[in-house]
Motif scaffolding. Structure first.
Motif, PDB file in Angstrom:
ATOM      1  N   LEU A  25       0.828  -1.211   0.000  1.00 52.89           N
ATOM      2  CA  LEU A  25       0.000   0.000   0.000  1.00 52.89           C
ATOM      3  C   LEU A  25       0.863   1.262   0.000  1.00 52.89           C
ATOM      4  O   LEU A  25       0.568   2.224  -0.710  1.00 52.89           O
ATOM      5  CB  LEU A  25      -0.909   0.003   1.234  1.00 52.89           C
ATOM      6  CG  LEU A  25      -2.126  -0.914   1.139  1.00 52.89           C
ATOM      7  CD1 LEU A  25      -2.798  -1.045   2.496  1.00 52.89           C
ATOM      8  CD2 LEU A  25      -3.125  -0.373   0.122  1.00 52.89           C
ATOM      9  N   VAL A  26       1.942   1.238   0.806  1.00 50.20           N
ATOM     10  CA  VAL A  26       2.828   2.411   0.843  1.00 50.20           C
ATOM     11  C   VAL A  26       3.469   2.603  -0.527  1.00 50.20           C
ATOM     12  O   VAL A  26       3.534   3.715  -1.053  1.00 50.20           O
ATOM     13  CB  VAL A  26       3.910   2.247   1.935  1.00 50.20           C
ATOM     14  CG1 VAL A  26       4.884   3.432   1.888  1.00 50.20           C
ATOM     15  CG2 VAL A  26       3.282   2.144   3.320  1.00 50.20           C
ATOM     16  N   LYS A  27       3.898   1.483  -1.114  1.00 54.05           N
ATOM     17  CA  LYS A  27       4.516   1.565  -2.446  1.00 54.05           C
ATOM     18  C   LYS A  27       3.536   2.209  -3.439  1.00 54.05           C
ATOM     19  O   LYS A  27       3.896   3.139  -4.168  1.00 54.05           O
ATOM     20  CB  LYS A  27       4.912   0.148  -2.917  1.00 54.05           C
ATOM     21  CG  LYS A  27       5.651   0.138  -4.234  1.00 54.05           C
ATOM     22  CD  LYS A  27       6.233  -1.227  -4.525  1.00 54.05           C
ATOM     23  CE  LYS A  27       5.379  -1.941  -5.545  1.00 54.05           C
ATOM     24  NZ  LYS A  27       5.874  -3.285  -5.840  1.00 54.05           N
TER      25      LYS A  27
ATOM     26  N   LYS B 228     -13.441  -6.800   2.255  1.00 53.44           N
ATOM     27  CA  LYS B 228     -13.442  -7.905   1.312  1.00 53.44           C
ATOM     28  C   LYS B 228     -13.274  -7.337  -0.081  1.00 53.44           C
ATOM     29  O   LYS B 228     -13.876  -6.318  -0.406  1.00 53.44           O
ATOM     30  CB  LYS B 228     -14.766  -8.658   1.388  1.00 53.44           C
ATOM     31  CG  LYS B 228     -14.843  -9.518   2.619  1.00 53.44           C
ATOM     32  CD  LYS B 228     -14.923 -10.972   2.247  1.00 53.44           C
ATOM     33  CE  LYS B 228     -14.772 -11.808   3.486  1.00 53.44           C
ATOM     34  NZ  LYS B 228     -15.632 -12.970   3.497  1.00 53.44           N
ATOM     35  N   SER B 229     -12.472  -7.991  -0.855  1.00 52.71           N
ATOM     36  CA  SER B 229     -12.259  -7.490  -2.206  1.00 52.71           C
ATOM     37  C   SER B 229     -13.498  -7.734  -3.047  1.00 52.71           C
ATOM     38  O   SER B 229     -14.311  -8.592  -2.748  1.00 52.71           O
ATOM     39  CB  SER B 229     -11.049  -8.155  -2.834  1.00 52.71           C
ATOM     40  OG  SER B 229     -11.162  -9.537  -2.708  1.00 52.71           O
ATOM     41  N   GLY B 230     -13.660  -6.985  -4.077  1.00 51.33           N
ATOM     42  CA  GLY B 230     -14.831  -7.147  -4.914  1.00 51.33           C
ATOM     43  C   GLY B 230     -14.898  -6.074  -5.947  1.00 51.33           C
ATOM     44  O   GLY B 230     -14.003  -5.243  -6.037  1.00 51.33           O
TER      45      GLY B 230
ATOM     46  N   ASP C 232      -8.830   0.208  -0.159  1.00 53.98           N
ATOM     47  CA  ASP C 232      -8.278  -0.969  -0.837  1.00 53.98           C
ATOM     48  C   ASP C 232      -8.775  -2.224  -0.141  1.00 53.98           C
ATOM     49  O   ASP C 232      -8.464  -2.475   1.011  1.00 53.98           O
ATOM     50  CB  ASP C 232      -6.753  -0.922  -0.795  1.00 53.98           C
ATOM     51  CG  ASP C 232      -6.154  -1.984  -1.699  1.00 53.98           C
ATOM     52  OD1 ASP C 232      -5.454  -1.618  -2.637  1.00 53.98           O
ATOM     53  OD2 ASP C 232      -6.428  -3.179  -1.457  1.00 53.98           O
ATOM     54  N   ARG C 233      -9.564  -2.985  -0.873  1.00 58.64           N
ATOM     55  CA  ARG C 233     -10.183  -4.158  -0.264  1.00 58.64           C
ATOM     56  C   ARG C 233      -9.262  -5.353  -0.224  1.00 58.64           C
ATOM     57  O   ARG C 233      -9.510  -6.313   0.488  1.00 58.64           O
ATOM     58  CB  ARG C 233     -11.458  -4.525  -1.028  1.00 58.64           C
ATOM     59  CG  ARG C 233     -12.542  -3.509  -0.813  1.00 58.64           C
ATOM     60  CD  ARG C 233     -13.496  -3.494  -1.989  1.00 58.64           C
ATOM     61  NE  ARG C 233     -14.052  -2.158  -2.127  1.00 58.64           N
ATOM     62  CZ  ARG C 233     -15.324  -1.854  -1.917  1.00 58.64           C
ATOM     63  NH1 ARG C 233     -16.178  -2.762  -1.620  1.00 58.64           N
ATOM     64  NH2 ARG C 233     -15.732  -0.621  -2.044  1.00 58.64           N
ATOM     65  N   GLU C 234      -8.190  -5.287  -1.002  1.00 61.15           N
ATOM     66  CA  GLU C 234      -7.310  -6.461  -1.014  1.00 61.15           C
ATOM     67  C   GLU C 234      -6.376  -6.457   0.185  1.00 61.15           C
ATOM     68  O   GLU C 234      -6.072  -7.491   0.745  1.00 61.15           O
ATOM     69  CB  GLU C 234      -6.507  -6.514  -2.324  1.00 61.15           C
ATOM     70  CG  GLU C 234      -5.841  -7.872  -2.503  1.00 61.15           C
ATOM     71  CD  GLU C 234      -5.150  -8.016  -3.841  1.00 61.15           C
ATOM     72  OE1 GLU C 234      -5.310  -7.158  -4.712  1.00 61.15           O
ATOM     73  OE2 GLU C 234      -4.429  -9.024  -3.995  1.00 61.15           O
ATOM     74  N   PHE C 235      -5.921  -5.270   0.567  1.00 57.18           N
ATOM     75  CA  PHE C 235      -4.839  -5.230   1.556  1.00 57.18           C
ATOM     76  C   PHE C 235      -5.251  -4.714   2.932  1.00 57.18           C
ATOM     77  O   PHE C 235      -4.479  -4.789   3.870  1.00 57.18           O
ATOM     78  CB  PHE C 235      -3.692  -4.358   1.017  1.00 57.18           C
ATOM     79  CG  PHE C 235      -3.107  -4.880  -0.257  1.00 57.18           C
ATOM     80  CD1 PHE C 235      -2.593  -6.171  -0.313  1.00 57.18           C
ATOM     81  CD2 PHE C 235      -3.070  -4.098  -1.401  1.00 57.18           C
ATOM     82  CE1 PHE C 235      -2.054  -6.664  -1.493  1.00 57.18           C
ATOM     83  CE2 PHE C 235      -2.527  -4.591  -2.589  1.00 57.18           C
ATOM     84  CZ  PHE C 235      -2.019  -5.882  -2.632  1.00 57.18           C
TER      85      PHE C 235
END
Lengths: 371, 522
Positions: free
Chosen positions: A155-157, A206-208, A198-201
């Motif tokens: 996320l920082v990247k 939950k991602s979607g 950001d739902r992935e990290f």
């Protein structure tokens, strides 16, 4: 980009030795006696390894030594030390460092710690600039943390590469550690900070493929506002989703408090329990409404961050006039779990059990079980 | 001969870096020389003079100038950069019911007898087309057990819109249109069942599944009230679980006078086994472009055929196609309580014709065999996928599935950090694909596989071998996964660009909300 970088070096030390947290000097002493070793820096380094290359041409602000300076030096990142902490770092060191980072013009803050650290950061930063939490503490109830240290690194990247395009307010929650050690779970909502959407990290997400939480919250709010009747009182509970209602109405209300709305205008701000009772008692029961949201990752509708809504207050409002709203990513994250009413009154908790519709969009509700 | 996986590993898609057709344009090139006026007796100006002035172009049309050979090559290049149902093992598009669309039916639909029909022709000169529409309806009497039909909707979600429109017309007639403003659906019904009734002004209540994966009947009871206008249920749901208690739901709904609408867009596991009428639904729609073999047409035009009990005929879309020995086939517009028109003209006739032909070629026994083979294929495929490292299925306590399964890569994600989006990026390197935009996104790292009756055992074995190979890569060759796809037309895309809410607006409505604000003054 100017970035604040902060490690709470003692975060996480209570966990391995079953102390359920490391808040306070005495607990830290016991943790060290029990053989706890500092891990926060190694977690922060896991994240740093991922964003290091992207960070080479950015300016960091940090506190000296174990609070961030050492890691940045070892990794060859350009930084200025804004604060020299005392030997035994405390909550005050976190707060002072963050406030000096803001003064230096930091545009984002990266911090490693647990719920206590998040609270300290939040008390200074609020939702002014984006933050990313590297999970390193015992208690991680706050949604401001990435799922794992390396997710925080990604996320920082992305942030440094300008790839994070939208942010969302995330809850800062903390348990009362003393109560928690006695097995009483008593989490509170302390505030909100701005994190990448950001739902992935991120935690509790939950991602979607659905749209952003912010636009969903506005959909929900627009629906609630459309359904409001004239000359009836609407208490708007704490939380970012309910706050959207106030924003939509152009009302300068509170994010963490309970506000009252009458005829689409503010009728009471940041109300205490007795304020609320006074306002409600002026109206017939069926004209009293309450709008609340789901707070925390466990699905609480009462008992987390809305203690003003005491059992007496809740009993003054007809059950069918209690509206629960939540955006769909929150409901998806709670998939398979019941909602929880923890009012502090077991009889009332029992009465609140059963199925309720939770508004998740414009004209869209999902049946959820309060269990 | 190489085995399937070895062959698929050697796949490489054509990549032509094809420009858009305007960039290929060269002044003076022509595909067709349009003849001018035939003789000297009439001038170009005189011909143009016969057109209304406002219809005559002032500027030259901006069309690409290109000869036939270059045009054919252009479109061939584009088609080679694509993956379609005729070019891959298309079972990864679960819930879409990909199957073989017999080529002979394309010949029928391409016949000049159909191509040269015009929708404004008098009915007496369109008896053949009307007969096909009517007879398709007659076939659906057996397939659904319902009585009246309309082929007007141009797709599945459009079919839901037709049902919601009928529901509204019904309650208007009963004087309860204002009061009955809620619709109930389930979390794993097709997402259109939740989305579309909102367009018709309904408030939608969604029922979540219980631990077995069935819609929670207690939640349903709590949601049902005298404000409920209708229920919209898909069965089997997108998890592939068939709700065996479906009649309990319709019974409870009917006790409150509620209309029951069955989403049978995907009926591929039910043909000849169970019908809409047996589940006691009042209405249904079927996607002729899914179960009944007509191609999907890349999002249409298609047909979401509406079927209803005869009591609901007065509310059906107009016109209805009817037959009497005196009048022959005719269009009946005399439905004063009708929900109106759902689509201009009568429906997407080539799709209806292809489905009619498909059903007639199979017969009743053939349709039943379609479903039996689809269920067998799916359960065989499920056994193979569950043996792949990192893969699991939703609601594992409910082991049997009908025609599709919603799976999960949750374990793969935990072990390797790679999830369904990564698998989706790898799979084009094997000349096939899968779909991962699941709504609602509650099953972690989801994927849905639906091997319909058209796919052979070898096809299923090969596809599962590809999934197993990708799983192995995730565990053993993470760099290869990070860099995939390598052999496809398009390499890894930075989708960040598409995900900038400041830049996109999907609809005019969302544009207005975004830029003009959400809240209208009361």
């Amino acid at each position: 980009m100017k970035i604040g970088f902060l490690v709470n070096p003692v975060a996480g030390m209570g966990g391995k030795v079953a102390l359920k947290g490391t808040d306070g000097e005495e607990i830290l002493r016991r943790a060290i006696e029990l053989g706890a070793v500092p891990e926060a820096n190694s977690r922060a380094e896991t994240a740093l390894a991922i964003f290091r290359e992207a960070a080479l041409h950015h300016q960091f602000y940090t506190a000296a030594g174990e609070m961030g300076g050492r890691l940045l030096s070892e990794n060859g990142l350009v930084h200025k030390t804004v604060f020299e902490p005392s030997k035994k770092t405390t909550s005050d060191d976190t707060k002072k460092s963050v406030s000096l980072m803001l003064e230096a013009g930091a545009e984002a803050i990266i911090f490693a710690g647990g719920d206590g650290t998040a609270r300290d950061v939040c008390s200074i930063v609020g939702d002014r600039i984006p933050v990313i939490g590297i999970p390193a503490g015992v208690k991680i109830h706050s949604a401001v943390y990435a799922k794992r240290p390396k997710d925080a690194g990604t996320l920082v990247k992305n942030l440094l590469l300008g790839k994070v395009k939208r942010f969302v307010l995330a809850e800062v929650m903390d348990l009362d550690e003393d109560a928690f050690r006695k097995n009483i779970v008593n989490a509170r909502l302390y505030g909100y900070m701005r994190v990448p959407d950001d739902r992935e990290f991120m935690q509790n997400r939950k991602s979607g493929s659905t749209g952003s939480d912010e636009s969903e919250s506005m959909d929900v709010a627009a629906y609630v506002v459309k359904s409001m009747n004239d000359d009836e009182i609407y208490l708007i509970g704490s939380g970012s989703t309910t706050y959207s209602i106030l924003q939509g109405l152009g009302i300068n209300g509170t994010l963490l408090g309970v506000d009252a709305v009458l005829n689409r205008k503010l009728a009471g701000k940041d109300l205490t329990e007795s304020d609320i009772k006074n306002i409600l008692s002026g109206l017939e029961k069926e004209k009293r409404h309450l709008v609340i949201t789901v707070i925390g990752g466990q699905g609480h509708i009462f008992g987390r961050g809305n203690q003003q809504l005491s059992p007496d207050v809740i009993r003054m409002i007809p059950k069918e006039n209690i509206t629960v709203i939540a955006n769909s990513s929150k409901m998806s994250a709670l998939f398979g779990k019941n909602l929880i009413a923890d009012t502090g009154d077991t009889v009332l908790d029992e009465e609140l059990k059963g199925y309720i519709p939770v508004i998740t969009g414009f004209s869209k509700k999902i049946m959820a079980k309060v269990g | 001969m190489m085995d399937g996986l070895s062959r698929m590993k050697k796949f490489h898609q054509a990549r032509w870096n094809e420009p858009i057709i305007y960039q290929l344009s060269e002044p003076g090139q022509r595909g067709v020389l349009v003849p001018g006026p035939c003789c000297d007796c009439v001038s170009k100006e005189e011909v143009l003079g016969t057109l209304p002035a406002h219809m005559v172009r002032k500027d030259k049309a901006n069309l690409p100038e290109i000869a036939q050979l270059q045009l054919v090559r252009h479109y061939n290049h584009l088609s080679q950069g694509n993956i379609g149902v005729d070019g891959n093992i298309d079972i990864g598009q679960g819930t879409c019911t990909m199957k073989y669309s017999p080529k002979v039916n394309e010949r029928l639909a391409g016949s000049p007898k159909l191509l040269h029909m015009h929708p404004l022709q008098p009915a007496k000169t369109a008896q053949g087309v009307l007969e096909i529409i009517h007879k398709t309806g007659e076939l659906f009497k057996s397939i659904s057990g319902l009585d009246v039909f309309s082929v007007q909707p141009g797709g599945g979600s459009h079919g839901v819109l037709a049902l919601a429109s009928i529901v509204r017309a019904y309650w208007r007639d009963k004087g309860e249109e204002e009061k009955r403003d809620e619709v109930i659906t389930t979390l794993f019904s097709h997402p259109a069942d939740a989305a579309v009734p909102i367009v018709k002004g309904y408030k939608v209540i969604i029922i979540q599944p219980d631990s077995e994966g069935y819609p929670d009947i207690e939640a349903f009871k709590a949601a049902l009230s005298d404000r409920t206008a209708a229920i919209f249920f898909t069965n089997p749901e997108d998890t592939g679980i068939f709700n065996v208690r479906i009649k309990e739901f319709t019974k409870l709904a009917h006790e409150k006078g509620v209309l029951c609408c069955y989403d049978q867009a995907n009926a591929n596991g039910l043909l000849g086994i169970t019908r809409t009428a047996e589940a006691d639904f009042d209405m249904s729609f079927f996607n002729l472009h899914k179960t009944f073999s007509a191609p999907h047409g890349c999002g249409g035009p298609a047909t979401g055929m509406v079927a209803a009990k005869k009591e609901l005929r007065p509310y059906m879309p107009v016109p209805m196609v009817e037959y009497s020995p005196e009048k022959g086939y005719y269009l009946d517009f005399d439905l004063p309580k009708s929900c109106g028109k759902i689509k201009s003209f009568w429906g997407v006739i080539p799709v209806v014709l292809k489905s009619y032909s498909w059903i007639m070629s199979l017969g009743a026994d053939g349709l039943r065999e379609v479903s039996r083979v689809a269920i067998l294929n799916n359960n065989y495929c499920m056994k193979k996928i569950l043996a792949i490292k990192g893969a699991s299925m939703s609601f594992p306590h409910h082991p049997s599935r009908i025609e599709q399964v919603r799976y999960s890569w949750e374990k793969l994600k935990q072990d390797t950090g790679f999830g369904t989006a990564d698998v989706q990026r790898c799979i084009p390197d094997f000349g096939t694909h899968y779909w991962s935009s699941h709504e609602p996104f509650v099953i972690p790292e989801p994927f849905t596989i639906e091997p319909s009756e058209s796919y052979s055992k070898t096809d299923i074995d090969d596809y599962c071998a590809v999934l197993a190979e990708i799983s192995r890569m995730c565990y053993e060759e993470p760099e290869a996964v990070k860099n995939a796809p390598q052999n496809s037309t398009v390499h890894r895309i930075d989708d960040d660009y598409f995900d900038d809410p400041a830049k996109y607006s999907i609809t005019w409505r969302s544009y207005n909300r975004k830029y003009k604000g959400y809240f209208e003054p009361k």
